[in-house]
Design a protein around this motif. Structure first.
Motif, PDB file in Angstrom:
ATOM      1  N   LYS A 183     -58.973  33.381 -48.152  1.00  0.00           N
ATOM      2  CA  LYS A 183     -59.895  33.003 -47.075  1.00  0.00           C
ATOM      3  C   LYS A 183     -61.325  33.356 -47.443  1.00  0.00           C
ATOM      4  O   LYS A 183     -62.245  32.560 -47.234  1.00  0.00           O
ATOM      5  CB  LYS A 183     -59.495  33.691 -45.769  1.00  0.00           C
ATOM      6  CG  LYS A 183     -60.393  33.318 -44.589  1.00  0.00           C
ATOM      7  CD  LYS A 183     -60.242  34.299 -43.454  1.00  0.00           C
ATOM      8  CE  LYS A 183     -60.899  35.563 -43.869  1.00  0.00           C
ATOM      9  NZ  LYS A 183     -61.495  36.414 -42.955  1.00  0.00           N
ATOM     10  N   GLU A 223     -57.688  32.984 -40.827  1.00  0.00           N
ATOM     11  CA  GLU A 223     -57.802  34.312 -40.207  1.00  0.00           C
ATOM     12  C   GLU A 223     -56.642  34.547 -39.238  1.00  0.00           C
ATOM     13  O   GLU A 223     -56.076  35.648 -39.200  1.00  0.00           O
ATOM     14  CB  GLU A 223     -59.143  34.462 -39.489  1.00  0.00           C
ATOM     15  CG  GLU A 223     -59.377  35.837 -38.926  1.00  0.00           C
ATOM     16  CD  GLU A 223     -59.453  36.923 -39.990  1.00  0.00           C
ATOM     17  OE1 GLU A 223     -58.950  38.028 -39.731  1.00  0.00           O
ATOM     18  OE2 GLU A 223     -60.007  36.683 -41.075  1.00  0.00           O
ATOM     19  N   ASN A 224     -56.273  33.517 -38.484  1.00  0.00           N
ATOM     20  CA  ASN A 224     -55.130  33.642 -37.573  1.00  0.00           C
ATOM     21  C   ASN A 224     -53.837  33.909 -38.338  1.00  0.00           C
ATOM     22  O   ASN A 224     -53.006  34.723 -37.911  1.00  0.00           O
ATOM     23  CB  ASN A 224     -54.983  32.380 -36.723  1.00  0.00           C
ATOM     24  CG  ASN A 224     -56.080  32.239 -35.695  1.00  0.00           C
ATOM     25  OD1 ASN A 224     -56.733  33.209 -35.315  1.00  0.00           O
ATOM     26  ND2 ASN A 224     -56.310  31.026 -35.251  1.00  0.00           N
ATOM     27  N   TYR A 225     -53.654  33.228 -39.480  1.00  0.00           N
ATOM     28  CA  TYR A 225     -52.461  33.455 -40.289  1.00  0.00           C
ATOM     29  C   TYR A 225     -52.428  34.876 -40.836  1.00  0.00           C
ATOM     30  O   TYR A 225     -51.374  35.511 -40.862  1.00  0.00           O
ATOM     31  CB  TYR A 225     -52.375  32.446 -41.439  1.00  0.00           C
ATOM     32  CG  TYR A 225     -52.169  31.017 -41.008  1.00  0.00           C
ATOM     33  CD1 TYR A 225     -51.398  30.686 -39.899  1.00  0.00           C
ATOM     34  CD2 TYR A 225     -52.749  29.980 -41.718  1.00  0.00           C
ATOM     35  CE1 TYR A 225     -51.226  29.374 -39.500  1.00  0.00           C
ATOM     36  CE2 TYR A 225     -52.568  28.660 -41.339  1.00  0.00           C
ATOM     37  CZ  TYR A 225     -51.805  28.362 -40.236  1.00  0.00           C
ATOM     38  OH  TYR A 225     -51.628  27.055 -39.857  1.00  0.00           O
ATOM     39  N   VAL A 265     -60.971  29.688 -39.524  1.00  0.00           N
ATOM     40  CA  VAL A 265     -60.418  30.318 -38.318  1.00  0.00           C
ATOM     41  C   VAL A 265     -58.892  30.358 -38.401  1.00  0.00           C
ATOM     42  O   VAL A 265     -58.261  31.379 -38.098  1.00  0.00           O
ATOM     43  CB  VAL A 265     -60.889  29.576 -37.046  1.00  0.00           C
ATOM     44  CG1 VAL A 265     -60.110  30.013 -35.824  1.00  0.00           C
ATOM     45  CG2 VAL A 265     -62.383  29.779 -36.834  1.00  0.00           C
ATOM     46  N   GLU A 266     -58.286  29.266 -38.838  1.00  0.00           N
ATOM     47  CA  GLU A 266     -56.826  29.224 -38.943  1.00  0.00           C
ATOM     48  C   GLU A 266     -56.309  30.195 -39.997  1.00  0.00           C
ATOM     49  O   GLU A 266     -55.292  30.861 -39.791  1.00  0.00           O
ATOM     50  CB  GLU A 266     -56.348  27.799 -39.249  1.00  0.00           C
ATOM     51  CG  GLU A 266     -56.500  26.852 -38.076  1.00  0.00           C
ATOM     52  CD  GLU A 266     -55.765  27.321 -36.834  1.00  0.00           C
ATOM     53  OE1 GLU A 266     -54.589  27.761 -36.932  1.00  0.00           O
ATOM     54  OE2 GLU A 266     -56.358  27.255 -35.747  1.00  0.00           O
ATOM     55  N   THR A 313     -62.944  25.258 -39.080  1.00  0.00           N
ATOM     56  CA  THR A 313     -61.625  25.277 -38.450  1.00  0.00           C
ATOM     57  C   THR A 313     -60.588  25.902 -39.378  1.00  0.00           C
ATOM     58  O   THR A 313     -59.765  26.715 -38.948  1.00  0.00           O
ATOM     59  CB  THR A 313     -61.199  23.848 -38.063  1.00  0.00           C
ATOM     60  OG1 THR A 313     -62.168  23.304 -37.171  1.00  0.00           O
ATOM     61  CG2 THR A 313     -59.845  23.824 -37.402  1.00  0.00           C
ATOM     62  N   GLU A 344     -55.966  36.803 -47.141  1.00  0.00           N
ATOM     63  CA  GLU A 344     -57.321  37.253 -46.776  1.00  0.00           C
ATOM     64  C   GLU A 344     -58.282  37.021 -47.940  1.00  0.00           C
ATOM     65  O   GLU A 344     -59.407  36.555 -47.743  1.00  0.00           O
ATOM     66  CB  GLU A 344     -57.295  38.737 -46.399  1.00  0.00           C
ATOM     67  CG  GLU A 344     -58.651  39.336 -46.089  1.00  0.00           C
ATOM     68  CD  GLU A 344     -59.203  38.940 -44.747  1.00  0.00           C
ATOM     69  OE1 GLU A 344     -60.438  38.930 -44.602  1.00  0.00           O
ATOM     70  OE2 GLU A 344     -58.422  38.645 -43.832  1.00  0.00           O
ATOM     71  N   ASP A 375     -53.854  37.545 -39.526  1.00  0.00           N
ATOM     72  CA  ASP A 375     -53.542  38.430 -38.400  1.00  0.00           C
ATOM     73  C   ASP A 375     -52.068  38.347 -38.027  1.00  0.00           C
ATOM     74  O   ASP A 375     -51.429  39.374 -37.744  1.00  0.00           O
ATOM     75  CB  ASP A 375     -54.404  38.087 -37.184  1.00  0.00           C
ATOM     76  CG  ASP A 375     -55.874  38.418 -37.384  1.00  0.00           C
ATOM     77  OD1 ASP A 375     -56.195  39.197 -38.308  1.00  0.00           O
ATOM     78  OD2 ASP A 375     -56.705  37.883 -36.617  1.00  0.00           O
ATOM     79  N   SER A 376     -51.505  37.143 -38.040  1.00  0.00           N
ATOM     80  CA  SER A 376     -50.095  36.961 -37.689  1.00  0.00           C
ATOM     81  C   SER A 376     -49.173  37.640 -38.691  1.00  0.00           C
ATOM     82  O   SER A 376     -48.184  38.273 -38.300  1.00  0.00           O
ATOM     83  CB  SER A 376     -49.756  35.471 -37.603  1.00  0.00           C
ATOM     84  OG  SER A 376     -50.430  34.880 -36.521  1.00  0.00           O
TER      85      SER A 376
END
Length: 108
Positions: free
Chosen positions: A22, A75-77, A72-73, A69, A19, A79-80
């Motif tokens: 990011k 952020e997805n990582y 966004v990826e 992009t 985070e 969250d995962s």
């Protein structure tokens, strides 16, 4: 089969570090966007300047798409990783509860 040792706290820390990375990328991206706006009219209005302006704009749009992009990826990582940590924690708590119940049933 080797045992798997999942450190839930490490997963959360990893997500937190990701985070932070990011946010560092986001900050750099915002700085890039601000700097690029200063070049929008830097090429002049003649034929060569127009061609350079169009090429510049195409490069900027490609870079913006790439950064967007990737953010966004990331952020997805993040969250995962948090999701995995939470799932492992729930599984660990359920497993502990099951074994405590079994132990209690056996009189231990």
């Amino acid at each position: 089969m080797d045992a798997i040792d999942i450190d839930v706290d490490s997963l959360h820390r990893g997500a937190d570090h990701l985070e932070q990375a990011k946010e560092s990328v986001r900050s750099g991206f915002e700085g890039f966007q601000a700097a690029v706006q200063g070049y929008s009219n830097a090429f002049g209005g003649d034929d060569i300047g127009t061609l350079l302006g169009v090429a510049h704009q195409a490069c900027v749009e490609a870079a913006i798409e790439c950064f967007s992009t990737n953010l966004v990826e990331l952020e997805n990582y993040v969250d995962s990783l948090h999701g995995m940590a939470e799932e492992y924690q729930v599984i660990e708590e359920r497993t502990t509860s099951i074994f405590k119940n079994i132990l209690g049933s056996l009189g231990g």
